[in-house]
Enzyme design. Structure first.
Site, PDB file in Angstrom:
ATOM      1  N   ASP A   5       1.042  -1.234  -0.030  1.00 11.81           N
ATOM      2  CA  ASP A   5      -0.021   0.085   0.013  1.00 11.81           C
ATOM      3  C   ASP A   5       0.733   1.050  -0.051  1.00 11.81           C
ATOM      4  OD1 ASP A   5      -2.119   1.756   0.456  1.00 11.81           O
ATOM      5  OD2 ASP A   5      -1.734   1.808   2.428  1.00 11.81           O
ATOM      6  N   THR A  37      -3.369   5.254  -4.115  1.00  9.76           N
ATOM      7  CA  THR A  37      -2.185   6.023  -2.996  1.00  9.76           C
ATOM      8  C   THR A  37      -0.952   6.032  -3.954  1.00  9.76           C
ATOM      9  OG1 THR A  37      -1.982   3.995  -1.920  1.00  9.76           O
ATOM     10  CG2 THR A  37      -3.246   5.895  -1.115  1.00  9.76           C
ATOM     11  N   THR A  38      -0.646   4.726  -4.730  1.00 12.43           N
ATOM     12  CA  THR A  38       0.554   4.460  -5.457  1.00 12.43           C
ATOM     13  C   THR A  38       0.397   5.259  -6.860  1.00 12.43           C
ATOM     14  OG1 THR A  38       0.724   2.315  -4.567  1.00 12.43           O
ATOM     15  CG2 THR A  38       2.123   2.792  -6.308  1.00 12.43           C
ATOM     16  N   ASP A  59      -8.960  -0.212   2.243  1.00 18.91           N
ATOM     17  CA  ASP A  59      -9.091   0.533   0.936  1.00 18.91           C
ATOM     18  C   ASP A  59     -10.329   0.457   0.174  1.00 18.91           C
ATOM     19  OD1 ASP A  59      -6.722   1.447   1.617  1.00 18.91           O
ATOM     20  OD2 ASP A  59      -5.426   0.499  -0.101  1.00 18.91           O
TER      21      ASP A  59
END
Length: 527
Positions: free
Chosen positions: A61, A94-95, A387
């Site tokens: 994550d 998020t990445t 998530d």
């Protein structure tokens, strides 16, 4: 007169080119660090803390990885910050957001080297971002009106989100858990009422969703194991007053009889407090702090279930789902709001006993119990599920859906490329660079899966020049696939947040032309 130094000795400054290079390199290094975790075949990272426990976290994550890093480069901190905001805002992507910002900086570096002013690049990026967003808006699908189709959309989004995480093997099972939990919220984005309990043992497949609330505590000795139509008083109060609590106080007595008198007085004081609590007409008392043996006995005699040391998170949630309020004084029973539930009983999960509250006041409350081989697996499973829950709860409110698998990036890149051809002047270079940065995302997804990214992206670009194209990268078969048939969907809100945050972060770093590091404050000698 030349002002050589206006700063103190230990501070430093970097100007112009050097400052810009430091910013670009910092941003790109952070993007390169997390880019191997992108996509369904992304790899995990092990994070080991240097603290006393040498704790180990295994995760892919983006936000968790970046949050754990101690970073010195100021531009890199901007990227860490956007991934954190992305995590708080929509939960997923998020990445992607860090990788896109890193690619935008990589392209900007080439443009700056070609003598294009940063402000021109920023203005080009802004035009490109607006164009990309409009391209997505024209292609969104919205099935809010048809509940069956909408639930199917949510399932697809959950499975796409989970397919890049540890839960990818059982993604259907967990997608169903997540969709059921979110549908119970009826449009609220407050995930407080969904509780996640982790119990080592069994396998991930044994995880289940339980309607109601589970508290990770045991029921005390000699207390009722089952209560129907419970009236619950949730409190945060000291129930251990069988010792003198004034620090530094001394009690001098001239005989043991006097000590016994003090003890009796303390017991009476405790008894009075317990009587006040019982006067509320309750049959379950949950306390944040310890409950000593004497008050526990008194509660057991009155047939009241007393639960001690429920952690703060636990009692806040319990008060929320049972509709009660946390009390700390008990003089006016009429002003205290009690919680209610239909049944309290003890259940077993694995080797552990837990307390189960069913038929709670807040109908949407539920508990997801995760089982797994070890704590590391469970922690990562919880992050993955969180998530998925965040994305789904946002999608219930903003029900616009896009296809996944690099399809949105190619749609945006195609429109941005066309805009670059129409735009006169140097800005067109920046707009073209933006399109290249967008294509980098499907390229990285293919690279991480060990595929020939150049070949696949070229095929994908050709496909996207056909009308109504739904092609994306299918990493399982290693070719260009139809995203509608494969059921790969993403929430529009996630893509929108990725696009806007990454552009703004790249813009902010591009504006920098000087980095000033302040001297640390020194302690003065106090001799």
């Amino acid at each position: 007169m030349v002002l050589d130094r206006i700063f103190k000795d230990d501070s430093s400054e970097e100007k112009g080119e050097r400052a810009r290079m430091a910013s670009f390199i910092g941003g790109m290094a952070i993007a390169d660090l997390v880019k191997t975790t992108l996509g369904p075949k992304g790899m995990d990272k092990i994070l080991q803390s240097t603290g006393r426990g040498r704790e180990v976290t295994v995760t892919n994550d983006g936000a968790t990885i970046l949050k754990s890093l101690h970073i010195d480069n100021p531009a890199a901190k901007v990227l860490v910050d956007i991934s954190k905001v992305q995590d708080d805002e929509v939960g997923d992507g998020t990445t992607s957001v860090v990788v896109l910002a890193g690619e935008l900086l990589r392209e900007a570096e080439k443009l700056v080297a070609a003598k294009i002013h940063p402000m021109t690049i920023i203005s080009g990026y802004r035009m490109a971002a607006e164009c990309a967003l409009n391209a997505l808006l024209q292609k969104v699908m919205d099935n809010k009106e048809d509940p069956e189709k909408f639930k199917f959309d949510l399932m697809k989004i959950a499975m796409t989100t989970l397919s890049s995480k540890i839960l990818s093997q059982d993604k259907e099972h967990f997608a169903k858990l997540a969709v059921d939990a979110v549908m119970r919220l009826k449009g609220s984005t407050n995930l407080e009422s969904i509780q996640i309990i982790k119990k080592p043992g069994g396998s991930l497949k044994d995880s289940f969703l339980d309607e109601g609330f589970i508290l990770d505590k045991k029921i005390g000795i000699g207390q009722p194991k089952r209560i129907e139509n419970a009236k619950i008083l949730v409190a945060n109060t000291a129930m251990d007053t069988d010792k003198v609590k004034i620090y530094g106080a001394r009690v001098r007595v001239d005989s043991m009889a006097k000590v016994a008198e003090i003890e009796v007085a303390e017991k009476e004081k405790m008894r009075e407090k317990v009587q006040k609590i019982i006067a509320h007409g309750i049959n379950c008392f949950v306390n944040r702090q310890l409950i000593y043996n004497f008050p526990e006995e008194l509660f057991a005699d009155a047939g009241i279930l007393a639960i001690e040391h429920a952690d703060f998170d636990g009692i806040e949630r319990l008060a929320l789902v049972t509709g009660g309020e946390i009390a700390s004084t008990f003089d006016n029973p009429e002003s205290v709001k009690l919680g209610h539930c239909k049944l309290i009983e003890e259940i077993m999960i694995g080797e552990d006993k837990l307390i189960h509250f069913s038929g709670v006041e807040l109908g949407q409350a539920c508990t997801i119990v995760l089982r797994g081989a070890s704590h590391h697996v469970l922690d990562e499973a919880e992050r993955s599920l969180h998530d998925a829950l965040c994305v789904l709860s946002q999608t219930v409110n903003d029900s616009r859906v896009l296809l996944g698998g690099g399809w949105p990036e190619m749609v945006m890149a195609k429109d941005v490329d066309e805009l670059a051809r129409k735009t006169p002047g140097k800005r067109s270079h920046a707009i073209e660079a933006f399109a290249r940065a967008l294509v980098a995302i499907p390229t990285i997804i293919a690279d991480n899966a060990g595929l020939d990214s150049a070949e696949l992206v070229a095929q994908l670009r050709a496909e996207h020049h056909k009308e109504g194209c739904t092609a994306g990268i299918d990493v399982i078969s290693g070719s260009v696939g139809d995203m509608v048939q494969l059921g790969i969907s993403e929430a529009f809100k996630v893509k929108q947040a990725v696009l806007l945050s990454a552009t703004e972060a790249a813009e902010m770093i591009l504006r920098v032309d000087e980095i000033i590091t302040c001297a640390p404050r020194k302690r003065e000698d106090r001799m």
